[in-house]
Motif scaffolding. Sequence first.
Motif, PDB file in Angstrom:
ATOM      1  N   TYR A 140       3.982   0.597  16.788  1.00 35.75           N
ATOM      2  CA  TYR A 140       4.435   0.636  15.305  1.00 35.75           C
ATOM      3  C   TYR A 140       5.330  -0.234  14.925  1.00 35.75           C
ATOM      4  O   TYR A 140       6.453   0.161  14.640  1.00 35.75           O
ATOM      5  CB  TYR A 140       4.444   1.996  14.590  1.00 35.75           C
ATOM      6  CG  TYR A 140       3.534   3.068  14.820  1.00 35.75           C
ATOM      7  CD1 TYR A 140       2.145   2.856  13.898  1.00 35.75           C
ATOM      8  CD2 TYR A 140       3.438   4.008  15.887  1.00 35.75           C
ATOM      9  CE1 TYR A 140       1.262   3.753  14.049  1.00 35.75           C
ATOM     10  CE2 TYR A 140       2.424   4.860  15.901  1.00 35.75           C
ATOM     11  CZ  TYR A 140       1.372   4.751  15.213  1.00 35.75           C
ATOM     12  OH  TYR A 140       0.228   5.464  15.508  1.00 35.75           O
ATOM     13  N   GLY A 141       5.084  -1.584  14.405  1.00 34.72           N
ATOM     14  CA  GLY A 141       5.944  -2.653  14.330  1.00 34.72           C
ATOM     15  C   GLY A 141       6.699  -2.070  12.917  1.00 34.72           C
ATOM     16  O   GLY A 141       8.016  -2.608  12.757  1.00 34.72           O
ATOM     17  N   ALA A 145      10.645  -2.535  12.519  1.00 30.55           N
ATOM     18  CA  ALA A 145      11.278  -3.188  11.698  1.00 30.55           C
ATOM     19  C   ALA A 145      12.377  -2.417  10.770  1.00 30.55           C
ATOM     20  O   ALA A 145      13.531  -2.721  10.376  1.00 30.55           O
ATOM     21  CB  ALA A 145      10.318  -3.744  10.744  1.00 30.55           C
ATOM     22  N   ARG A 146      11.911  -1.147  10.262  1.00 24.17           N
ATOM     23  CA  ARG A 146      12.734  -0.398   9.666  1.00 24.17           C
ATOM     24  C   ARG A 146      14.172   0.004  10.502  1.00 24.17           C
ATOM     25  O   ARG A 146      15.326  -0.246  10.078  1.00 24.17           O
ATOM     26  CB  ARG A 146      12.217   1.087   9.011  1.00 24.17           C
ATOM     27  CG  ARG A 146      12.858   1.773   8.268  1.00 24.17           C
ATOM     28  CD  ARG A 146      12.128   3.147   7.766  1.00 24.17           C
ATOM     29  NE  ARG A 146      10.890   2.652   7.095  1.00 24.17           N
ATOM     30  CZ  ARG A 146       9.701   3.192   7.115  1.00 24.17           C
ATOM     31  NH1 ARG A 146       9.590   4.177   8.018  1.00 24.17           N
ATOM     32  NH2 ARG A 146       8.639   2.936   6.382  1.00 24.17           N
ATOM     33  N   LYS A 147      13.778   0.626  11.622  1.00 21.98           N
ATOM     34  CA  LYS A 147      15.088   0.867  12.580  1.00 21.98           C
ATOM     35  C   LYS A 147      16.148  -0.469  12.759  1.00 21.98           C
ATOM     36  O   LYS A 147      17.311  -0.153  12.749  1.00 21.98           O
ATOM     37  CB  LYS A 147      14.446   1.217  14.008  1.00 21.98           C
ATOM     38  CG  LYS A 147      13.926   2.355  13.876  1.00 21.98           C
ATOM     39  CD  LYS A 147      13.572   2.690  15.269  1.00 21.98           C
ATOM     40  CE  LYS A 147      12.705   3.965  15.562  1.00 21.98           C
ATOM     41  NZ  LYS A 147      11.971   4.192  16.814  1.00 21.98           N
ATOM     42  N   ARG A 151      13.192  -3.967   7.203  1.00 24.56           N
ATOM     43  CA  ARG A 151      12.454  -3.630   6.247  1.00 24.56           C
ATOM     44  C   ARG A 151      12.894  -2.663   5.301  1.00 24.56           C
ATOM     45  O   ARG A 151      13.766  -1.642   5.863  1.00 24.56           O
ATOM     46  CB  ARG A 151      11.310  -2.745   6.966  1.00 24.56           C
ATOM     47  CG  ARG A 151       9.973  -2.443   5.938  1.00 24.56           C
ATOM     48  CD  ARG A 151       8.950  -1.740   6.863  1.00 24.56           C
ATOM     49  NE  ARG A 151       8.067  -1.166   5.651  1.00 24.56           N
ATOM     50  CZ  ARG A 151       6.588  -1.350   6.082  1.00 24.56           C
ATOM     51  NH1 ARG A 151       6.232  -2.017   6.838  1.00 24.56           N
ATOM     52  NH2 ARG A 151       6.154  -0.649   4.914  1.00 24.56           N
ATOM     53  N   ARG A 152      13.047  -2.822   4.012  1.00 27.56           N
ATOM     54  CA  ARG A 152      13.762  -1.919   3.124  1.00 27.56           C
ATOM     55  C   ARG A 152      12.906  -0.842   2.923  1.00 27.56           C
ATOM     56  O   ARG A 152      11.707  -0.804   2.705  1.00 27.56           O
ATOM     57  CB  ARG A 152      14.127  -2.710   1.861  1.00 27.56           C
ATOM     58  CG  ARG A 152      14.890  -3.834   1.900  1.00 27.56           C
ATOM     59  CD  ARG A 152      15.286  -3.956   0.472  1.00 27.56           C
ATOM     60  NE  ARG A 152      15.530  -5.875   0.697  1.00 27.56           N
ATOM     61  CZ  ARG A 152      15.767  -6.396  -0.400  1.00 27.56           C
ATOM     62  NH1 ARG A 152      15.418  -5.949  -1.582  1.00 27.56           N
ATOM     63  NH2 ARG A 152      16.194  -7.679  -0.113  1.00 27.56           N
ATOM     64  N   THR A 153      13.337   0.308   2.487  1.00 26.75           N
ATOM     65  CA  THR A 153      12.719   1.372   2.349  1.00 26.75           C
ATOM     66  C   THR A 153      13.278   2.214   0.962  1.00 26.75           C
ATOM     67  O   THR A 153      14.421   2.331   0.667  1.00 26.75           O
ATOM     68  CB  THR A 153      12.792   2.551   3.231  1.00 26.75           C
ATOM     69  OG1 THR A 153      13.988   2.982   3.615  1.00 26.75           O
ATOM     70  CG2 THR A 153      11.988   2.142   4.544  1.00 26.75           C
TER      71      THR A 153
END
Length: 157
Positions: A140-141, A145-147, A151-153
């Motif tokens: 799960y890229g 990316a979030r880690k 990638r913003r959340t």
Amino acid sequence: MYQYFNGLIIREGTVGIPADQVEALFKDAGWVRDTPDWQKEKFTLIFNNSTWAFTVWDQEHMIGMVRGISDQIMAANIMDLNVSSRYRGQGIGQKLVELCVQKLPHGDWFAHTSADNFPFYEKCGFEVRDLSENGTCSYYGYIEARKSGHRRTGRKG
């Protein structure tokens, strides 16, 4: 190509799918929350880069969708099968799966989904195997990316 289904219109095609309508379906399913403006184009690009796609329309509102990714010879994957919560239980999802399978009727089809959707896919003719013996490996890229902060959340952008 388009066809009628229970008073709705099903369109086939990967071009011209409105990003705002895709995002609305994703929100309804709980797949996204607040997408930053700079990421909204992804809702159109996912279709442009798909092998096949079908969208379901009630007048001017897209109420269902599915994408297919395939080598068009041996294997295909069902991606983002989604029907608006107001329209579920009317056979729309099954019709979308049927249309996908018709594109590669003698190929192997896969649907990456959660266990609570297994009965639906079994009704569509899919086999749910014992994953202790045979399974699908996943990377799960977007989680990676979030880690790593790429990638913003949940932020407005």
